[in-house]
Scaffold this motif. Structure first.
Motif, PDB file in Angstrom:
ATOM      1  N   ALA A  16       0.782  -1.142   0.026  1.00 30.81           N
ATOM      2  CA  ALA A  16       0.169  -0.069  -0.032  1.00 30.81           C
ATOM      3  C   ALA A  16       0.934   1.294  -0.029  1.00 30.81           C
ATOM      4  N   ALA A  17       2.181   0.915   0.185  1.00 34.56           N
ATOM      5  CA  ALA A  17       2.986   2.363   0.563  1.00 34.56           C
ATOM      6  C   ALA A  17       2.953   3.250  -0.756  1.00 34.56           C
ATOM      7  N   PRO A  18       3.246   2.523  -1.858  1.00 33.67           N
ATOM      8  CA  PRO A  18       3.245   3.898  -3.151  1.00 33.67           C
ATOM      9  C   PRO A  18       1.954   4.499  -3.013  1.00 33.67           C
ATOM     10  N   ALA A  19       1.069   3.667  -2.855  1.00 34.59           N
ATOM     11  CA  ALA A  19      -0.398   4.382  -2.863  1.00 34.59           C
ATOM     12  C   ALA A  19      -0.503   5.586  -1.852  1.00 34.59           C
ATOM     13  N   MET A  20      -0.124   5.041  -0.781  1.00 32.11           N
ATOM     14  CA  MET A  20      -0.165   6.089   0.362  1.00 32.11           C
ATOM     15  C   MET A  20       0.550   7.287   0.076  1.00 32.11           C
ATOM     16  N   ALA A  21       1.654   6.939  -0.410  1.00 28.15           N
ATOM     17  CA  ALA A  21       2.660   8.181  -0.901  1.00 28.15           C
ATOM     18  C   ALA A  21       2.310   9.142  -1.744  1.00 28.15           C
ATOM     19  N   GLU A  22       1.303   8.562  -2.735  1.00 30.29           N
ATOM     20  CA  GLU A  22       0.919   9.543  -3.763  1.00 30.29           C
ATOM     21  C   GLU A  22       0.576  10.821  -3.479  1.00 30.29           C
ATOM     22  N   THR A  23       1.168  11.928  -3.856  1.00 30.41           N
ATOM     23  CA  THR A  23       0.823  13.246  -3.707  1.00 30.41           C
ATOM     24  C   THR A  23      -0.060  13.625  -4.498  1.00 30.41           C
ATOM     25  N   MET A  24      -0.809  14.732  -3.903  1.00 29.69           N
ATOM     26  CA  MET A  24      -2.220  15.343  -4.757  1.00 29.69           C
ATOM     27  C   MET A  24      -1.866  15.567  -6.106  1.00 29.69           C
ATOM     28  N   ARG A  25      -0.382  16.029  -6.511  1.00 32.29           N
ATOM     29  CA  ARG A  25      -0.426  16.390  -7.693  1.00 32.29           C
ATOM     30  C   ARG A  25      -0.209  15.179  -8.622  1.00 32.29           C
ATOM     31  N   GLU A  26       0.432  14.176  -8.049  1.00 33.76           N
ATOM     32  CA  GLU A  26       0.423  12.950  -8.796  1.00 33.76           C
ATOM     33  C   GLU A  26      -0.855  12.518  -8.985  1.00 33.76           C
ATOM     34  N   ALA A  27      -1.772  12.514  -7.951  1.00 34.14           N
ATOM     35  CA  ALA A  27      -3.160  12.124  -8.215  1.00 34.14           C
ATOM     36  C   ALA A  27      -3.908  12.712  -9.192  1.00 34.14           C
ATOM     37  N   VAL A  28      -3.749  13.917  -9.277  1.00 31.50           N
ATOM     38  CA  VAL A  28      -4.388  14.961 -10.266  1.00 31.50           C
ATOM     39  C   VAL A  28      -3.853  14.642 -11.629  1.00 31.50           C
TER      40      VAL A  28
END
Ligand code: HEC
Ligand code: HEC
Length: 408
Positions: A16-28
């Motif tokens: 789950a770590a990479p998903a948790m580390a996803e920043t807002m900018r990456e998600a957008v």
């Protein structure tokens, strides 16, 4: 039992770590890329027959397809230039060598920049050439063949055109003067001659006859074009890029690529036109690039889409170019006037920074004003980009290069 549960818990945390580390900018950016049509490369792959593709490669590389026997498709669609030719304008019949070398030879010069072939004929890719003169977006194929289109596959129709274009695959001489009528019958005679040659060349005719399920003497240009289309569909199909790995496998982008991506889908408005699985809406828009060369309409003018619709609103409009491997296909624009990507992007938002109007004739200046008037209806008109932002966009475009393939 307890320790096993703990191990499971630890593994779950790591996954789950990479998903948790996803920043807002990456998600957008991930969301924007998906919403604007990015798909796994395989989803664009069309069906093609491998036997036809294999003989299509021989045809693509054969000078027999040139009436004057001195140019093949490969001369202008080269691997080292991202399937284009590295030149502002295509250099065809009679040319020698590649790249700048070719410009020094006695080649027929075309009025437009060579297009790359990535994704052409993939699922949903049904509008061809800078001006869309082969267009199946409405279901039926519209082209210069009118109701006599040789196929209902637009890529097969497209593969009928290069061998009948002057300077592209037919050299200019007294022997070819009769072709200048440029009508459908003249084109048919060229196709018949090429098919006759291929029937007389067993190393191509044998595999072509096998792949097409026809006897030698039944082979026509249609089977030749079908084989070339199969080759293009297999050889130039979309591959995975860094952007795909970022979106679908959650791998990281650099800060600059990320910033460029956010501009591309956001304030830069690029995805208003460069959208869908091919980074093109396959529609027509006017971006006021300076014109280079004599132009499709002569006198340094290219009216683009207008030539085929005669609709004044289509004047100066060209099909949005797809952007895969665009880092490798310089120079840019329909007339190849922009040597680098930064200039090509700037021309969208600040065209006069790229055109020295003081060096133009009054008539050419008037032409520029008309293009700008047409461009003012496009979404790029109201966009402002700094040099640093343009550099971010260039970094993002580099993430659209295909991953290198082992053994290629
Ligand atoms: C002299 C250089 C030259 C040769 C030879 C040549 N091409 Fe091209 N090709 C071009 C140029 C220039 C364009 C863009 C023309 C336009 O859009 O008006 C183009 C466009 C295309 C396109 C359309 C791509 C798109 O994005 O719509 C296809 C497909 C294509 N060529 C395939 C071929 C095939 C197949 C052959 C051989 C039968 C061939 N070309 C020979 C220069 C060349
Ligand atoms: C209004 C539609 C539209 C928008 C918005 C748009 N483009 Fe384009 N783009 C085009 C068209 C059309 C061309 C080709 C025009 C021509 O050659 O005359 C083009 C050409 C290009 C080229 C040159 C490609 C080549 O192969 O020659 C690049 C690179 C490019 N655009 C990137 C961008 C970027 C980055 C943005 C956002 C800042 C953007 N575009 C916004 C329509 C658009």
């Amino acid at each position: 039992m307890k320790s096993i549960t703990r191990v499971f818990f630890a593994i779950a945390l790591i996954c789950a770590a990479p998903a948790m580390a996803e920043t807002m900018r990456e998600a957008v950016l991930r969301k924007a890329a998906l919403e604007n049509g990015l798909r796994p490369a395989e989803e664009s792959w069309p069906d093609f027959e491998p036997e036809k593709a294999a003989v299509g490669k021989l045809l693509f590389e054969s000078e027999l397809l040139s009436l004057t026997r001195n140019v093949s498709c490969r001369n202008c669609h080269l691997d080292e230039f991202g399937s284009a030719d590295g030149l502002p304008l295509g250099h065809g019949a009679g040319g020698v060598g590649k790249g700048v070398e070719r410009m020094k030879s006695q080649a027929g010069v075309l009025s437009r920049n060579a297009l790359a072939l990535w994704g052409r004929g993939g699922i949903g890719f049904d509008v061809f050439f800078w001006d869309g003169r082969v267009d199946a977006s409405s279901g039926a194929v519209r082209s210069q063949f009118g109701t006599m289109a040789p196929s209902d596959d637009p890529l097969v129709v497209t593969a009928h055109l290069p061998p009948v274009e002057f300077r592209e695959m037919i050299g200019e001489s007294n022997d070819t003067e009769w072709l200048r009528q440029g009508d459908v019958n003249a084109a048919a005679r060229v196709h018949q001659e090429i098919a006759r040659r291929i029937r007389g060349t067993p190393e191509i005719a044998e595999p072509l006859s096998e792949a097409s399920g026809l006897d030698f003497e039944q082979l026509t240009y249609l089977q030749i074009a079908e084989a070339i289309a199969a080759f293009i569909r297999s050889e130039f199909r979309l591959r995975e890029t860094k952007l795909h790995r970022f979106v679908f496998e959650r791998q990281a982008l650099t800060d600059q690529e990320l910033a460029g991506g956010l501009l591309f889908y956001g304030r830069g408005q690029c995805a208003a036109c460069h959208s869908g699985p091919y980074f093109s809406d396959l529609r027509f828009h006017a971006i006021p690039f300076a014109q280079f060369g004599f132009g499709f309409n002569g006198f340094g003018i290219d009216y683009g889409r207008y030539n085929f619709t005669q609709d004044p609103r289509d004047r100066y409009a060209f099909r949005t170019p797809p952007l895969y491997n665009v880092t490798k296909t310089a120079p840019y624009s329909h007339s190849g006037v922009e040597p680098d990507l930064a200039g090509a992007i700037r021309a969208h938002v600040d065209p006069l920074a790229e055109i020295d109007t003081s060096r133009l004739s009054a008539l050419d200046r008037a032409e520029v004003y008309q293009k700008i008037a047409r461009w003012s209806l496009e979404p790029s008109y109201a966009v402002e980009l700094s040099d640093a932002e343009i550099a971010e966009l260039v970094a993002f475009l580099a993430a659209l290069e295909f991953d290198p393939e082992p053994g290629r």
